[in-house]
Structures are given as structure tokens and as C-alpha cells.
Design a protein around this motif. Structure first.
Motif, mmCIF file in Angstrom:
data_model
loop_
_atom_site.group_PDB
_atom_site.id
_atom_site.type_symbol
_atom_site.label_atom_id
_atom_site.label_comp_id
_atom_site.label_asym_id
_atom_site.label_seq_id
_atom_site.Cartn_x
_atom_site.Cartn_y
_atom_site.Cartn_z
ATOM 1 N N GLY A 35 0.816 -1.209 0.000
ATOM 2 C CA GLY A 35 0.000 0.000 0.000
ATOM 3 C C GLY A 35 0.845 1.252 0.000
ATOM 4 O O GLY A 35 2.064 1.209 0.247
ATOM 5 N N GLN A 36 0.182 2.338 -0.306
ATOM 6 C CA GLN A 36 0.870 3.635 -0.321
ATOM 7 C C GLN A 36 -0.187 4.719 -0.096
ATOM 8 O O GLN A 36 -1.126 4.816 -0.887
ATOM 9 N N TYR A 54 -1.179 3.869 4.299
ATOM 10 C CA TYR A 54 -0.228 2.773 4.165
ATOM 11 C C TYR A 54 1.180 3.315 4.006
ATOM 12 O O TYR A 54 1.392 4.341 3.352
ATOM 13 N N ASN A 55 2.121 2.604 4.603
ATOM 14 C CA ASN A 55 3.520 2.845 4.271
ATOM 15 C C ASN A 55 4.010 4.248 4.614
ATOM 16 O O ASN A 55 4.852 4.795 3.907
ATOM 17 N N HIS A 56 3.470 4.848 5.651
ATOM 18 C CA HIS A 56 3.913 6.201 5.996
ATOM 19 C C HIS A 56 5.395 6.154 6.390
ATOM 20 O O HIS A 56 5.784 5.329 7.234
ATOM 21 N N PRO A 57 6.224 7.002 5.792
ATOM 22 C CA PRO A 57 7.679 6.886 6.045
ATOM 23 C C PRO A 57 8.055 6.991 7.522
ATOM 24 O O PRO A 57 9.010 6.329 7.962
ATOM 25 N N VAL A 58 7.322 7.777 8.291
ATOM 26 C CA VAL A 58 7.654 7.914 9.718
ATOM 27 C C VAL A 58 7.436 6.598 10.452
ATOM 28 O O VAL A 58 8.234 6.205 11.310
ATOM 29 N N ILE A 59 6.357 5.893 10.079
ATOM 30 C CA ILE A 59 6.080 4.606 10.733
ATOM 31 C C ILE A 59 7.099 3.559 10.290
ATOM 32 O O ILE A 59 7.635 2.804 11.112
ATOM 33 N N VAL A 60 7.379 3.528 8.991
ATOM 34 C CA VAL A 60 8.349 2.551 8.466
ATOM 35 C C VAL A 60 9.695 2.731 9.165
ATOM 36 O O VAL A 60 10.328 1.768 9.612
ATOM 37 N N LYS A 61 10.088 3.972 9.324
ATOM 38 C CA LYS A 61 11.369 4.280 9.967
ATOM 39 C C LYS A 61 11.345 3.873 11.448
ATOM 40 O O LYS A 61 12.306 3.280 11.951
ATOM 41 N N ALA A 62 10.243 4.178 12.115
ATOM 42 C CA ALA A 62 10.146 3.851 13.543
ATOM 43 C C ALA A 62 10.236 2.346 13.754
ATOM 44 O O ALA A 62 10.934 1.875 14.659
ATOM 45 N N GLY A 65 -1.829 2.445 16.854
ATOM 46 C CA GLY A 65 -0.627 1.803 16.317
ATOM 47 C C GLY A 65 -0.426 2.034 14.831
ATOM 48 O O GLY A 65 0.553 1.544 14.265
ATOM 49 N N GLY A 66 -1.340 2.752 14.202
ATOM 50 C CA GLY A 66 -1.209 3.045 12.770
ATOM 51 C C GLY A 66 -1.041 1.793 11.910
ATOM 52 O O GLY A 66 -0.506 1.860 10.810
ATOM 53 N N ALA A 97 7.243 2.358 20.000
ATOM 54 C CA ALA A 97 7.934 3.198 19.004
ATOM 55 C C ALA A 97 6.953 3.604 17.909
ATOM 56 O O ALA A 97 6.951 4.746 17.445
ATOM 57 N N VAL A 98 6.090 2.658 17.513
ATOM 58 C CA VAL A 98 5.119 2.970 16.457
ATOM 59 C C VAL A 98 4.082 3.963 16.980
ATOM 60 O O VAL A 98 3.775 4.956 16.321
ATOM 61 N N ALA A 99 3.536 3.701 18.150
ATOM 62 C CA ALA A 99 2.519 4.600 18.697
ATOM 63 C C ALA A 99 3.088 6.008 18.880
ATOM 64 O O ALA A 99 2.419 7.008 18.585
ATOM 65 N N TYR A 100 4.313 6.070 19.348
ATOM 66 C CA TYR A 100 4.953 7.384 19.537
ATOM 67 C C TYR A 100 5.087 8.097 18.190
ATOM 68 O O TYR A 100 4.801 9.288 18.068
ATOM 69 N N ALA A 101 5.472 7.334 17.167
ATOM 70 C CA ALA A 101 5.607 7.924 15.831
ATOM 71 C C ALA A 101 4.245 8.392 15.305
ATOM 72 O O ALA A 101 4.125 9.472 14.723
ATOM 73 N N VAL A 102 3.226 7.587 15.516
ATOM 74 C CA VAL A 102 1.880 7.937 15.030
ATOM 75 C C VAL A 102 1.401 9.233 15.688
ATOM 76 O O VAL A 102 0.994 10.181 15.012
ATOM 77 N N VAL A 103 1.478 9.262 17.009
ATOM 78 C CA VAL A 103 0.929 10.419 17.724
ATOM 79 C C VAL A 103 1.721 11.693 17.412
ATOM 80 O O VAL A 103 1.140 12.749 17.135
ATOM 81 N N THR A 104 3.038 11.581 17.419
ATOM 82 C CA THR A 104 3.833 12.789 17.172
ATOM 83 C C THR A 104 3.657 13.275 15.727
ATOM 84 O O THR A 104 3.668 14.480 15.471
ATOM 85 N N THR A 105 3.432 12.345 14.798
ATOM 86 C CA THR A 105 3.197 12.757 13.412
ATOM 87 C C THR A 105 1.823 13.416 13.261
ATOM 88 O O THR A 105 1.687 14.450 12.596
ATOM 89 N N LEU A 106 0.801 12.810 13.867
ATOM 90 C CA LEU A 106 -0.532 13.427 13.829
ATOM 91 C C LEU A 106 -0.457 14.850 14.373
ATOM 92 O O LEU A 106 -1.063 15.781 13.822
ATOM 93 N N LYS A 107 0.307 15.005 15.458
ATOM 94 C CA LYS A 107 0.460 16.329 16.087
ATOM 95 C C LYS A 107 1.219 17.278 15.183
ATOM 96 O O LYS A 107 0.749 18.380 14.886
#
Ligand SMILES: *Cc1c(COP(=O)(O)O)cnc(C)c1O
Length: 397
Positions: A28-29, A55-63, A255-256, A290-300
Motif C-alpha cells: 500500500g501507499q 499505508y507505508n507512511h515513512p515515519v512509521i516505516v522508519k520507527a 498503532g497506525g 515506538a510505532v505509537a509514539y511515531a503515530v501520535v507525534t506525526t498526527l500532532k
């Protein structure tokens, strides 16, 4: 494997509990997902309100990649920096003081129900055990949460169910008032029912529920597993209606796409569970955090949640136009933010099938409600495409 081989193999080895569509998704993308044959779909089901950043958000993939390379799991017998950071941001977005982390929605609600029972016993002894939930609710598939779920077909064949659960019609404050008593330890509700057909309660209802819980010293549990993490245009739907629960449960979007959930409480409930009263091996592991932190900080950081409201209103207005065009086919349009749906006058499966043929994924719940929960990053253009597909589907419906 070819597409058909993947389907046949899954059918041979997986327990046949899901009614699956004959599509094998591959990657996905953004808001798009692709099958094994390279066909693409705009996904307005979003892994059932899960992939909030698409799908495949770079911040999540990296985290995921960085945390997996560093430390995936170490048990809750130790601290990790990433868990500390995750619970701090989750405390911020939930507006609660304390957080417990789990791996799923059902596990989050299970913990919330246990906490309510323990609270009842501490405040009113063994007799303060009753738990009230709503008809047409959905709270999960474990024994306690399917019992809390006010839809008999989820419960059939599992007797004896845990005792002490009762159900009232959602949105009917008189019914709840009649059912309440000092022997109630908890009232569990979705502030907007998702699986049950996207039901938004009447204005003022949840506020009255809060008052009844206060009167009888019962804990108000909001199951925000579907409505939370920005889905309805606020971090949590309780903030839209300005009614704060005692226990807030979350999962899905947090968890995105990674399995994660939890519940959060104010400080006054922080010690209802004594050390050892509740726990879990995997909940809050380093990778999930790590994923949840990435999701929340990105949404913010990207200011995504405030835009959900606007996009949701646009989507709802487009669906109301469809309703005006097909008044005998669409009974009602409902929702808030990017949890939207419309009730059809007959079973909605052909709409799902027609959309799929047009490269659009939507969901039909309770047989006649087309439910859509797109990624929160969805664009107006994508909404327009989906509305056009629905239009075409409704034409021949
Ligand atoms: C999905 C859902 C659950 C169950 O979550 P799982 O992760 O499937 O266990 C519970 N409550 C609500 C409101 C949900 O939408």
C-alpha cells in the motif's frame, strides 16, 4: 504464489471464521492499497479504522525499522525509554493521568471491565458488580467483551457467559436511568457506535449518562477504540461532546497498523489495581511503543486531527447530496469526522461489490449500513472519487 494459490492456501489452513473478499492485498501507499495482480484500490475501510496515517507512511516505516534493530521486546519487568515517551504522549492526547498498554481493543476493554469490577468491590463490596452496556454495541471477542457487546449473535453458543451484564437501548436516557442503581460499578459505551451501524447519540445524552454514573458512583467507560485517535475530529470523541469518562479505552488507530491498544484513567483511579492485579507480557513492548509514539507525534506535528473535522463535514455533505438523489435507497446519513456511514433501504452488499469493481474499498456493517473510515490523511479529491463510485453503485442498487 499466484493469487488463486494464496486464496486456496489460506482457505485450507486458516480457521474459516472470516467472510473474505476474493482479493489478495500486497502493498500500500497513502490511501491506496494494491493487490497481487497490481490492481489498486482507494481504501476507505483502512484496515477497519486502523491505518490512520495511510499505508507505508515513512515515519512509521522508519520507527519500526529503527526500533526493531535496537530492541523489540524486553517484558514489563524493565523500563524502556520508548515506553516512557509513548505513555507520556498518550497521557497528553487522552487528557488522562495514567495509561496501561495492551495489544488489541478487546484486551483494552477487558482491562477496563476488570478495573470497574475492582472499583465496585472496593467502594460497595461484592454486591456492587453490575455493568451496563448498550444494545448494538461492539466491545470485542473475548468472553467478557463479547458479553459486554449488546448484540446476541456475538454471544450465541458461548454460554455460560460471565454474569452481571445488562443492556439498554443506546441513546435512551430513561432506559439507563431505570437500569441504574448503587450496585452498578460501570457503564460502558462507545460515544458513537461503530460496528453497530455508525450511531451518533442524541445531543445531551452522554452528559446525562455522566450524571447518572456520578449519582450512583459507577465508573463511566468510553470505548473509543474506533472513535479515538483523531477519527472524529478531536483526539477523542469525548472532547467533542465535552463529557469526560473515568476510563477511556483505545486501540485501532493508535498503532497506525501495528497491533496496540490500552486504557487510560485519571489519578484517582491509579491505584484501584494493586501491583500484580493486572498485567501482560506483550502490552507496551518497545516496538509497539515506538510505532505509537511515531503515530501520535506525526498526527500532532502535521496538524492532521483538526483537519479531520473539515474533511468529515465535506464528506457528509457529499453523502447528503447522494441521499437527495436517491431518497428511496439511502435512509439516513450519519457520522462525525471520518467515521461516516449511510443506512440503505435493503442489504448493502451489492454496493460494496460495485465499489470494489470500481477500485474502491468500503464496508457494510450490520447488513445495511455502508461504513467508511478512511485514513485521516485522505484528500478531498479521494473523497470525491469515492463519492462518484458510490453514486455509480447506487444507480443500479
Ligand atoms: C474494533 C473494536 C473493538 C475490538 O477491537 P479488537 O482489536 O478487534 O479486539 C472494541 N470496541 C470497538 C468500539 C471497536 O471498534
Amino acid at each position: 504464489m499466484l493469487r488463486q494459490e494464496a486464496i486456496d492456501t489460506a482457505e485450507k489452513y486458516y480457521l474459516p471464521v472470516f467472510g473474505r473478499l476474493p482479493i489478495v492485498l500486497d502493498h500500500g501507499q497513502g490511501c491506496k492499497v494494491y493487490d497481487m495482480d497490481g490492481r489498486d484500490f482507494i481504501d476507505f475501510l483502512d484496515g477497519i479504522a486502523v491505518n490512520c496515517l495511510g499505508y507505508n507512511h515513512p515515519v512509521i516505516v522508519k520507527a519500526v525499522a529503527e526500533q526493531a534493530a535496537k530492541l523489540m521486546h524486553c517484558s514489563n519487568l524493565f523500563y524502556t525509554e520508548i515506553q516512557a515517551k509513548a505513555v507520556r504522549v498518550i497521557s497528553e492526547i487522552t487528557g488522562m493521568d495514567r495509561v496501561f498498554l495492551t495489544n488489541s481493543g478487546a484486551e483494552s476493554n477487558e482491562g477496563a471491565l476488570k478495573l470497574a469490577r475492582k472499583y465496585g468491590h472496593q467502594k460497595g463490596g461484592e454486591k456492587k458488580y453490575r455493568i451496563i452496556t448498550a444494545k448494538m454495541s461492539f466491545h470485542g471477542r473475548t468472553m467478557a467483551t463479547l458479553t459486554a457487546t449488546g448484540q446476541p449473535h456475538y454471544q450465541e453458543g458461548y454460554n455460560p457467559l460471565p454474569g452481571g451484564y445488562e443492556y439498554v437501548p443506546f441513546g435512551d436516557i430513561e432506559a439507563l436511568e431505570a437500569a441504574m442503581g448503587d450496585d452498578v460499578c460501570g457503564v460502558m459505551l462507545e460515544p458513537i457506535q461503530g460496528e453497530g451501524g455508525v450511531h451518533v447519540p442524541p445531543e445531551g445524552y452522554l452528559k446525562r449518562v455522566r450524571e447518572l454514573c456520578d449519582k450512583h458512583d459507577a465508573l463511566l467507560i468510553f470505548d473509543e477504540i474506533q472513535t479515538g485517535v483523531g477519527r472524529c475530529g478531536a483526539w477523542f470523541e469525548y472532547m467533542n461532546v465535552n463529557v469526560k469518562p473515568d476510563i477511556l479505552t483505545f486501540a485501532k488507530g493508535i498503532g497506525g497498523g501495528f497491533p496496540m491498544g490500552g486504557f487510560a484513567v485519571p489519578e484517582k483511579l491509579a491505584r484501584v489495581f494493586a501491583p500484580g492485579d493486572h498485567g501482560g507480557t506483550f502490552g507496551g513492548n518497545a516496538l509497539a511503543c515506538a510505532v505509537a509514539y511515531a503515530v501520535v507525534t506525526t498526527l500532532k506535528a502535521e496538524g492532521i486531527v483538526p483537519k479531520v473535522k473539515e474533511k468529515g463535514e465535506y464528506f457528509l455533505s457529499k453523502l447528503r447530496e447522494l441521499q437527495a438523489k436517491y431518497p428511496e435507497k439511502i435512509v439516513e446519513v450519519r457520522g462525525r469526522g471520518l467515521l461516516v456511514g449511510f443506512e440503505t433501504s435493503k442489504p448493502g452488499a451489492p454496493i460494496v461489490a460495485s465499489c470494489l469493481e470500481q477500485g474502491v474499498i468500503v464496508n457494510c456493517t450490520v447488513g445495511n449500513v455502508i461504513r467508511m473510515v478512511p485514513p485521516l490523511i485522505v484528500s478531498k479529491e479521494e473523497i470525491d472519487k469515492v463519492v462518484a463510485a458510490l453514486d455509480k453503485a447506487l444507480e443500479n442498487f
